[in-house]
Design a protein around this motif. Structure first.
Motif, PDB file in Angstrom:
ATOM      1  N   VAL A  88      18.047  -6.496  -2.298  1.00  0.00           N
ATOM      2  CA  VAL A  88      17.321  -7.452  -3.308  1.00  0.00           C
ATOM      3  C   VAL A  88      18.192  -7.154  -4.700  1.00  0.00           C
ATOM      4  O   VAL A  88      18.646  -6.221  -4.964  1.00  0.00           O
ATOM      5  CB  VAL A  88      15.722  -6.623  -3.630  1.00  0.00           C
ATOM      6  CG1 VAL A  88      15.402  -7.477  -4.766  1.00  0.00           C
ATOM      7  CG2 VAL A  88      15.046  -6.726  -2.334  1.00  0.00           C
ATOM      8  N   ASP A 205      14.116 -12.438  -1.744  1.00  0.00           N
ATOM      9  CA  ASP A 205      13.288 -11.386  -2.123  1.00  0.00           C
ATOM     10  C   ASP A 205      13.365 -11.461  -3.630  1.00  0.00           C
ATOM     11  O   ASP A 205      12.292 -11.018  -4.391  1.00  0.00           O
ATOM     12  CB  ASP A 205      14.093 -10.316  -1.659  1.00  0.00           C
ATOM     13  CG  ASP A 205      14.048  -9.800  -0.302  1.00  0.00           C
ATOM     14  OD1 ASP A 205      13.290 -10.205   0.326  1.00  0.00           O
ATOM     15  OD2 ASP A 205      15.003  -9.145   0.153  1.00  0.00           O
ATOM     16  N   ARG A 209       9.736 -11.402  -4.518  1.00  0.00           N
ATOM     17  CA  ARG A 209       8.985 -10.155  -4.968  1.00  0.00           C
ATOM     18  C   ARG A 209       9.384  -9.713  -6.330  1.00  0.00           C
ATOM     19  O   ARG A 209       8.619  -9.276  -7.008  1.00  0.00           O
ATOM     20  CB  ARG A 209       9.804  -8.901  -4.016  1.00  0.00           C
ATOM     21  CG  ARG A 209       9.464  -7.718  -4.295  1.00  0.00           C
ATOM     22  CD  ARG A 209       9.969  -6.513  -3.353  1.00  0.00           C
ATOM     23  NE  ARG A 209      11.535  -6.400  -3.322  1.00  0.00           N
ATOM     24  CZ  ARG A 209      12.472  -5.856  -2.718  1.00  0.00           C
ATOM     25  NH1 ARG A 209      11.531  -5.246  -1.784  1.00  0.00           N
ATOM     26  NH2 ARG A 209      13.453  -5.591  -2.925  1.00  0.00           N
ATOM     27  N   CYS A 230      11.507 -17.195   5.539  1.00  0.00           N
ATOM     28  CA  CYS A 230      11.183 -16.225   4.720  1.00  0.00           C
ATOM     29  C   CYS A 230      10.238 -16.791   3.671  1.00  0.00           C
ATOM     30  O   CYS A 230       9.289 -15.774   3.156  1.00  0.00           O
ATOM     31  CB  CYS A 230      12.494 -15.563   3.749  1.00  0.00           C
ATOM     32  SG  CYS A 230      12.311 -14.420   2.662  1.00  0.00           S
TER      33      CYS A 230
END
Length: 524
Positions: A88, A205, A209, A230
């Motif tokens: 990430v 990510d 996130r 994803c």
């Protein structure tokens, strides 16, 4: 055909070192193809594999879903994975996140404390209804392809360099017209390396996130099935983009995966119909297909494309393929050409990266193999951008079809209303107008994916904006006037566009295509 669609197989898989080495070896154009999954057990037309080429291999790049109105093959879903690093990143590589606006920034409806919303929703104050959504803002991620390695290798595509500013212009225009569901759009921009699947996963990510975006807009820098899923399949995040994979893959996305481009299955069906209409196959011809082992494309070629040529009346349909590997697009091509020549193939359809096609044509010249070719949007073979260096001794007067605007300007047409709208927004923000569809391909893609898919679907979803609501509303948009393709209609179970196609012809005096017919409906 937008350049975003064409950064395919080769870039998708090669490391930066491989990019440089392969670019020098090819001395031509450099781009890629499609993502990877195994070929399931299925009926094949008469097929062959080029010497040295292995069977289709599973690189863990995606899941397939049952057949739907998208027209897929009905392969059962399988667990998907990803190869490469999954680190990430803590900040965007280039461009960064757009500064979050200060307090306020609401539309008139928001300021009044309510909104009309979608049918069946009760008007009321806006709320923080989902990830990335506040009462006043909605956060949208924008992915930008970093193709600097190609430029350094001497293969500049000639695209605009102000894409970040163009995105800001489109976002500002959207906000001046009500934003998304009564909320101001906040843009989060991140460049990503199409040659590095680890970076593509890191971008996912980062967006989901770290930045907690509501949805993502991509011109097609994200071309692996594993990293597309994803967003769409694994994390139920709206992804508006212009790089459609197979029908089954998009169906698995369930409305979160929306494109302006036709999916691979539909392109294959278009080709089957047009090849007969245009006399490429009249009956008794020996058709060859040059492709690679990458999935989901390989399955589409074997389950849809090859049977379509047989149905047209071809006596035989033979498939020569390379491994799903960038080096194979060089080392295994001579054997593929020899295979087609030995089988007395007189018609060729190219369904791989134009790196491989460029090599095929060069080797065909060397082996004095001169079949008749057919071009299409499959892997960008109907686009000037990726055929401009093809040898005229092989490609001159090659005909084909395109659902986009290939050869449109050369045939004497001007910008379409949708293209002019995108161009006018740029000019209003002090940026150059759009003059050439190839150079402006990424700009057109971002304009379409954001202003013509992401924003309208959010408005249709209503004031209580949720990702699930967006996925339902995106399928109910109906006809949409897009800049990249001539006809576009969405409906429940139909997630891709490109609903018509025109005939085109490549001519050496242009080193590109000219449109030679009007558009006709694509019944697939």
């Amino acid at each position: 055909m937008t350049p975003g669609m064409q950064i395919r197989l080769w870039l998708r898989q090669a490391s930066k070192t491989q990019v440089g080495v392969t670019a020098v070896a090819l001395a031509g154009v450099v781009v890629l193809l499609v993502a990877s999954l195994t070929t399931g057990g299925h009926h094949r037309a008469s097929t062959s594999v080029a010497a040295g080429a292995g069977a289709a291999t599973n690189t863990g790049q995606g899941a397939l879903a049952p057949a739907t109105p998208e027209g897929g093959t009905g392969t059962a879903p399988v667990a998907g994975g990803t190869s490469g690093a999954a680190a990430v990143v803590s900040a965007p590589t280039t461009g960064g996140a757009a500064a979050v606006p200060g307090a306020g920034g609401t539309t008139a409806a928001t300021a009044a404390g309510g909104t009309t919303g979608a049918t069946g929703q009760t008007a009321g104050p806006l709320t923080a209804s989902d990830r990335g959504v506040t009462p006043t803002t909605v956060k949208i991620g924008f992915l930008i392809a970093n193709v600097g390695g190609l430029d350094q290798g001497g293969f500049a595509l000639g695209l605009r360099t102000d894409i970040g500013q163009a995105i800001d212009a489109f976002v500002d225009d959207a906000n001046k017209h009500g934003g998304m569901a009564g909320r101001k759009v906040v843009a989060v921009k991140r460049t990503e390396d199409p040659t590095n699947q680890g970076d593509l996963k890191a971008a996912c990510d980062y967006m989901l996130r770290d930045q907690q975006v509501f949805g993502v807009v991509d011109s097609a820098s994200n071309i692996y099935a594993a990293t597309q899923r994803c967003y769409t399949i694994d994390n139920k995040t709206p992804l508006a983009h212009v790089y459609a994979l197979s029908a089954d893959f998009m169906t698995a996305g369930g409305g979160y995966d929306m494109t302006t481009t036709p999916n691979l299955d539909r392109i294959a069906k278009f080709v089957g119909a047009a090849a007969k209409q245009m006399g490429f196959v009249k009956g008794g011809e020996h058709v060859g297909i040059f492709t690679d082992a990458c999935e989901p494309s390989n399955t589409v070629i074997r389950k849809v494309m090859a049977p379509a040529f047989k149905a047209d009346g071809a006596a035989t349909v033979d498939i020569a393929q390379t491994d799903c590997d960038p080096q194979a697009q060089t080392s295994q091509v001579p054997n593929a050409v020899l295979q087609m020549k030995t089988k007395n193939v007189d018609r060729m359809f190219m369904a791989t990266s134009f790196v491989g096609v460029q090599n095929f044509l060069t080797n065909a010249d060397a082996q004095q193999f001169h079949p008749k070719y057919f071009a299409s949007d499959y892997d960008g073979m109907a686009a000037d951008l990726f055929t401009k260096n093809f040898p005229p001794t092989q490609w001159d007067r090659t005909q084909g079809i395109s659902s986009g605007y290939s050869g449109w300007l050369r045939a004497g047409h001007g910008l379409t209303p949708a293209q002019k709208r995108c161009s006018d927004i740029l000019v209003a923000h002090g940026l150059p107008a759009m003059k050439d569809d190839a150079a402006n391909g990424e700009v057109i893609s971002q304009c379409d994916a954001f202003l013509n898919i992401m924003v309208p679907a959010a408005k249709a979803a209503g004031a209580n904006l949720t990702r699930a609501g967006w996925a339902q509303a995106s399928q109910r948009l109906g006809h949409v006037d897009v800049a990249g393709f001539q006809s576009c209609t969405y409906a429940p179970g139909k997630y891709s566009c490109g609903d018509s196609y025109a005939s085109v012809e490549w001519r050496k005096e242009f080193q590109g295509y000219i449109q030679i017919s009007g558009y006709r409906p694509a019944n697939a």
